[in-house]
Design a protein around this motif. Structure first.
Motif, PDB file in Angstrom:
ATOM      1  N   PHE A  26       0.790  -1.269  -0.143  1.00 39.26           N
ATOM      2  CA  PHE A  26      -0.139   0.059  -0.052  1.00 39.26           C
ATOM      3  C   PHE A  26       0.911   1.235   0.076  1.00 39.26           C
ATOM      4  O   PHE A  26       2.161   1.212   0.719  1.00 39.26           O
ATOM      5  CB  PHE A  26      -0.921   0.087   1.160  1.00 39.26           C
ATOM      6  N   ARG A  27       0.456   2.207  -0.822  1.00 38.57           N
ATOM      7  CA  ARG A  27       1.136   3.505  -0.877  1.00 38.57           C
ATOM      8  C   ARG A  27       0.406   4.673  -0.009  1.00 38.57           C
ATOM      9  O   ARG A  27      -0.776   4.607   0.128  1.00 38.57           O
ATOM     10  CB  ARG A  27       1.389   4.041  -2.023  1.00 38.57           C
ATOM     11  N   LYS A  28       1.078   5.790   0.380  1.00 36.86           N
ATOM     12  CA  LYS A  28       0.687   6.814   1.179  1.00 36.86           C
ATOM     13  C   LYS A  28      -0.229   6.459   2.162  1.00 36.86           C
ATOM     14  O   LYS A  28      -1.214   7.242   2.374  1.00 36.86           O
ATOM     15  CB  LYS A  28      -0.053   7.755   0.022  1.00 36.86           C
ATOM     16  N   GLN A  29       0.092   5.692   3.070  1.00 36.28           N
ATOM     17  CA  GLN A  29      -0.661   5.333   4.337  1.00 36.28           C
ATOM     18  C   GLN A  29       0.157   5.872   5.576  1.00 36.28           C
ATOM     19  O   GLN A  29       0.921   4.923   5.961  1.00 36.28           O
ATOM     20  CB  GLN A  29      -1.075   3.882   4.402  1.00 36.28           C
ATOM     21  N   PHE A  30      -0.117   6.910   6.005  1.00 40.17           N
ATOM     22  CA  PHE A  30       0.763   7.369   7.187  1.00 40.17           C
ATOM     23  C   PHE A  30       0.143   7.206   8.401  1.00 40.17           C
ATOM     24  O   PHE A  30      -0.614   7.887   9.123  1.00 40.17           O
ATOM     25  CB  PHE A  30       0.813   9.139   6.953  1.00 40.17           C
ATOM     26  N   LEU A  31       0.398   6.125   8.814  1.00 43.60           N
ATOM     27  CA  LEU A  31      -0.008   5.610   9.997  1.00 43.60           C
ATOM     28  C   LEU A  31       0.705   5.815  11.265  1.00 43.60           C
ATOM     29  O   LEU A  31       1.884   5.983  11.051  1.00 43.60           O
ATOM     30  CB  LEU A  31      -0.272   3.890   9.998  1.00 43.60           C
ATOM     31  N   THR A  32      -0.109   6.183  12.491  1.00 46.88           N
ATOM     32  CA  THR A  32       0.519   6.159  13.825  1.00 46.88           C
ATOM     33  C   THR A  32       0.464   4.832  14.240  1.00 46.88           C
ATOM     34  O   THR A  32       0.235   3.638  13.801  1.00 46.88           O
ATOM     35  CB  THR A  32      -0.280   6.944  14.720  1.00 46.88           C
ATOM     36  N   HIS A  33       1.589   4.675  15.423  1.00 47.26           N
ATOM     37  CA  HIS A  33       1.658   3.184  15.856  1.00 47.26           C
ATOM     38  C   HIS A  33       0.170   2.551  16.296  1.00 47.26           C
ATOM     39  O   HIS A  33      -0.010   1.490  16.012  1.00 47.26           O
ATOM     40  CB  HIS A  33       2.323   3.432  17.352  1.00 47.26           C
ATOM     41  N   GLU A  34      -0.634   3.431  16.752  1.00 43.59           N
ATOM     42  CA  GLU A  34      -1.977   2.791  17.155  1.00 43.59           C
ATOM     43  C   GLU A  34      -2.915   2.499  16.027  1.00 43.59           C
ATOM     44  O   GLU A  34      -3.594   1.365  16.207  1.00 43.59           O
ATOM     45  CB  GLU A  34      -2.950   4.111  17.962  1.00 43.59           C
ATOM     46  N   GLN A  35      -2.516   3.293  15.003  1.00 45.99           N
ATOM     47  CA  GLN A  35      -3.453   2.795  13.642  1.00 45.99           C
ATOM     48  C   GLN A  35      -2.801   1.725  13.180  1.00 45.99           C
ATOM     49  O   GLN A  35      -3.719   0.751  12.293  1.00 45.99           O
ATOM     50  CB  GLN A  35      -3.445   4.167  12.534  1.00 45.99           C
ATOM     51  N   HIS A  36      -1.566   1.590  13.115  1.00 44.06           N
ATOM     52  CA  HIS A  36      -0.800   0.455  12.691  1.00 44.06           C
ATOM     53  C   HIS A  36      -1.296  -0.866  13.464  1.00 44.06           C
ATOM     54  O   HIS A  36      -1.707  -2.046  12.526  1.00 44.06           O
ATOM     55  CB  HIS A  36       0.705   0.554  12.867  1.00 44.06           C
ATOM     56  N   VAL A  37      -1.501  -0.792  14.669  1.00 47.47           N
ATOM     57  CA  VAL A  37      -1.845  -1.945  15.426  1.00 47.47           C
ATOM     58  C   VAL A  37      -3.348  -2.156  15.088  1.00 47.47           C
ATOM     59  O   VAL A  37      -3.673  -3.247  14.930  1.00 47.47           O
ATOM     60  CB  VAL A  37      -1.798  -1.672  16.939  1.00 47.47           C
ATOM     61  N   ALA A  38      -4.368  -1.208  14.946  1.00 50.78           N
ATOM     62  CA  ALA A  38      -5.612  -1.393  14.691  1.00 50.78           C
ATOM     63  C   ALA A  38      -5.920  -2.039  13.349  1.00 50.78           C
ATOM     64  O   ALA A  38      -6.844  -3.063  13.250  1.00 50.78           O
ATOM     65  CB  ALA A  38      -6.331   0.142  14.781  1.00 50.78           C
ATOM     66  N   PHE A  39      -5.022  -1.587  12.366  1.00 52.01           N
ATOM     67  CA  PHE A  39      -5.358  -2.285  11.032  1.00 52.01           C
ATOM     68  C   PHE A  39      -4.696  -3.514  11.080  1.00 52.01           C
ATOM     69  O   PHE A  39      -5.514  -4.376  10.651  1.00 52.01           O
ATOM     70  CB  PHE A  39      -4.246  -1.374   9.943  1.00 52.01           C
ATOM     71  N   SER A  40      -3.754  -3.996  11.521  1.00 51.13           N
ATOM     72  CA  SER A  40      -3.154  -5.351  11.979  1.00 51.13           C
ATOM     73  C   SER A  40      -4.532  -6.358  12.600  1.00 51.13           C
ATOM     74  O   SER A  40      -4.571  -7.411  12.081  1.00 51.13           O
ATOM     75  CB  SER A  40      -1.965  -5.511  12.652  1.00 51.13           C
TER      76      SER A  40
END
Length: 315
Positions: A54-68
Motif C-alpha cells: 500500500f502507498r501513502k498510508q501515514f499510520l500512527t503506531h495506534e493505527q498500525h496496530v488497529a489495522f493489523s
C-alpha cells in the motif's frame, strides 16, 4: 490502464508487480476501520500474491496496530528482541539494529540474509505488516520470494524427496560472525528450537511451500552433516531464483503485508553504505503450527509457542 495489468477485485484495485509474487493495492484508507468486505478482499489478494503493498498510508503506531488486528491476533513486537516502548505489539526495524547482535564479517553466499520470520518458534507468525516512516531517497529496497512457486518448480522426483524431510530451526549468528553478549543473553532468555517439515501445507490454500528459511534452518534431520549441507544449499539457491521474487522500493507511508507461511524475504544491506537514515515498524500476527504433507505437525524442542500480546498483558 491496461486491463491485463490492473485487476479489479470488487472495490479494490490490485496491481500485480511480477509473474508470481507481489501486488500493490489501491482504493483503501488504512487509517480507518475496514468493513468485512474490504478485509476479505485484502486477505484474498494476500493469499494470491503472497505479499501486498500500500502507498501513502501515514499510520500512527495506534493505527498500525488497529489495522493489523483486523486480520488476526498480534504477537509481542518480537519474541526475542522486544518491542517499542509503550507499544508492545510493534517492533522497530532501524538501520543499525543488527549492530548490537553480531561481530565480525559474515560468510556471504547468495542466500545470506534471506529468511522467513521467527521460524525458530513452533508457530511462526502467520503474517507480518511493515510500514515505512523514514525512507532514504534511494537504496533500502526489500525483496520477497514465493516459496509455493519454488516448490512447484522443483523436479517431480525432488518434490517427492523433500516432502518427507524435516529440519531444525533456531536463532544463531550467520556463518563467520560471533554473537554479541547482548544477543546471547536475549537468545538464552527466550530459547527457541523447533523441528519443522521442509515442505509446509498452507492451512488456507492447501498449497505446498518449500519451508526452508535460510536464516533459521540449520540442518536436516536424519541425514549426515555433508548431505544436509548439500541439500540445503541446493534448496536455498533454488528458492531465491529471480523469477520467484519481487523487489519493493519504499516510500514514506508505504506498507508491506506478507504471508509468512509462503514467503521468505531479504532486508537490504546497501543502506549501511549510505549516510541516510532508515526507520520502519512491524507488527506480526499469531500463527499456527506448520504441518507437512504427511500430516505431521512441527515439534517444539525448546521454548513455548508465540502467543498473543494481549494474553501476555493480561498475565
Amino acid at each position: 490502464m491496461n486491463a491485463a495489468v490492473l485487476q479489479q477485485v470488487n472495490t479494490l484495485q490490485v496491481n500485480p508487480l511480477s509473474a508470481h509474487i507481489g501486488a500493490e493495492i489501491h482504493g483503501v484508507d488504512l487509517t480507518q476501520p475496514l468493513d468485512a468486505q474490504r478485509v476479505a478482499e485484502i486477505r484474498a489478494a494476500l493469499l494470491r500474491w503472497k505479499v501486498v503493498f500500500f502507498r501513502k498510508q501515514f499510520l500512527t503506531h495506534e493505527q498500525h496496530v488497529a489495522f493489523s488486528q483486523q486480520f488476526g491476533e498480534l504477537t509481542v513486537g518480537h519474541p526475542v528482541f522486544g518491542h517499542v516502548d509503550g507499544h508492545q505489539e510493534i517492533y522497530s526495524i532501524s538501520k543499525y539494529r543488527k549492530a548490537t547482535r553480531f561481530q565480525g564479517e559474515a560468510l556471504l553466499r547468495p542466500w545470506t540474509g534471506w529468511h522467513t520470520d521467527v521460524t525458530a518458534a513452533v508457530n511462526p507468525p502467520f503474517a507480518s505488516i511493515l510500514r515505512g516512516v523514514t525512507i532514504p531517497p534511494y537504496g533500502g529496497d526489500t525483496q520477497w520470494t514465493n516459496l509455493v512457486v519454488a516448490y512447484e518448480k522443483l523436479s517431480e522426483p525432488l518434490r517427492h524427496f523433500v516432502d518427507g524431510l524435516r529440519g531444525l530451526h533456531r536463532f544463531a549468528p550467520p556463518p563467520g560472525v560471533k554473537a554479541t553478549t547482548e544477543y546471547d543473553a536475549n537468545v538464552k532468555q527466550t530459547a527457541l528450537l523447533t523441528e519443522h517439515p521442509l515442505v509446509r501445507v498452507h492451512p488456507e490454500t492447501g498449497e505446498r511451500a518449500l519451508y526452508v528459511s535460510p536464516g533459521f534452518l540449520k540442518s536436516i534431520i536424519g541425514v549426515s552433516p555433508r548431505e544436509s549441507q548439500a541439500i540445503l544449499e541446493l534448496l536455498w539457491e533454488h528458492v531465491i531464483r529471480p523469477e520467484f521474487t519481487v523487489r519493493f522500493k519504499w516510500e514514506p507511508g508505504s506498507v508491506a503485508f506478507w504471508d509468512n507461511r509462503a514467503t521468505a524475504h531479504l532486508a537490504p544491506t546497501d543502506i549501511l553504505d549510505l549516510e541516510f537514515d532508515r526507520q520502519l515498524y512491524r507488527t506480526t500476527l499469531v500463527g499456527d503450527v506448520p504441518v507437512g504433507p504427511d500430516g505431521r505437525p512441527s515439534l517444539a524442542l525448546e521454548g513455548s509457542p508465540v502467543i498473543a500480546a494481549q494474553a501476555i498483558a493480561q498475565n
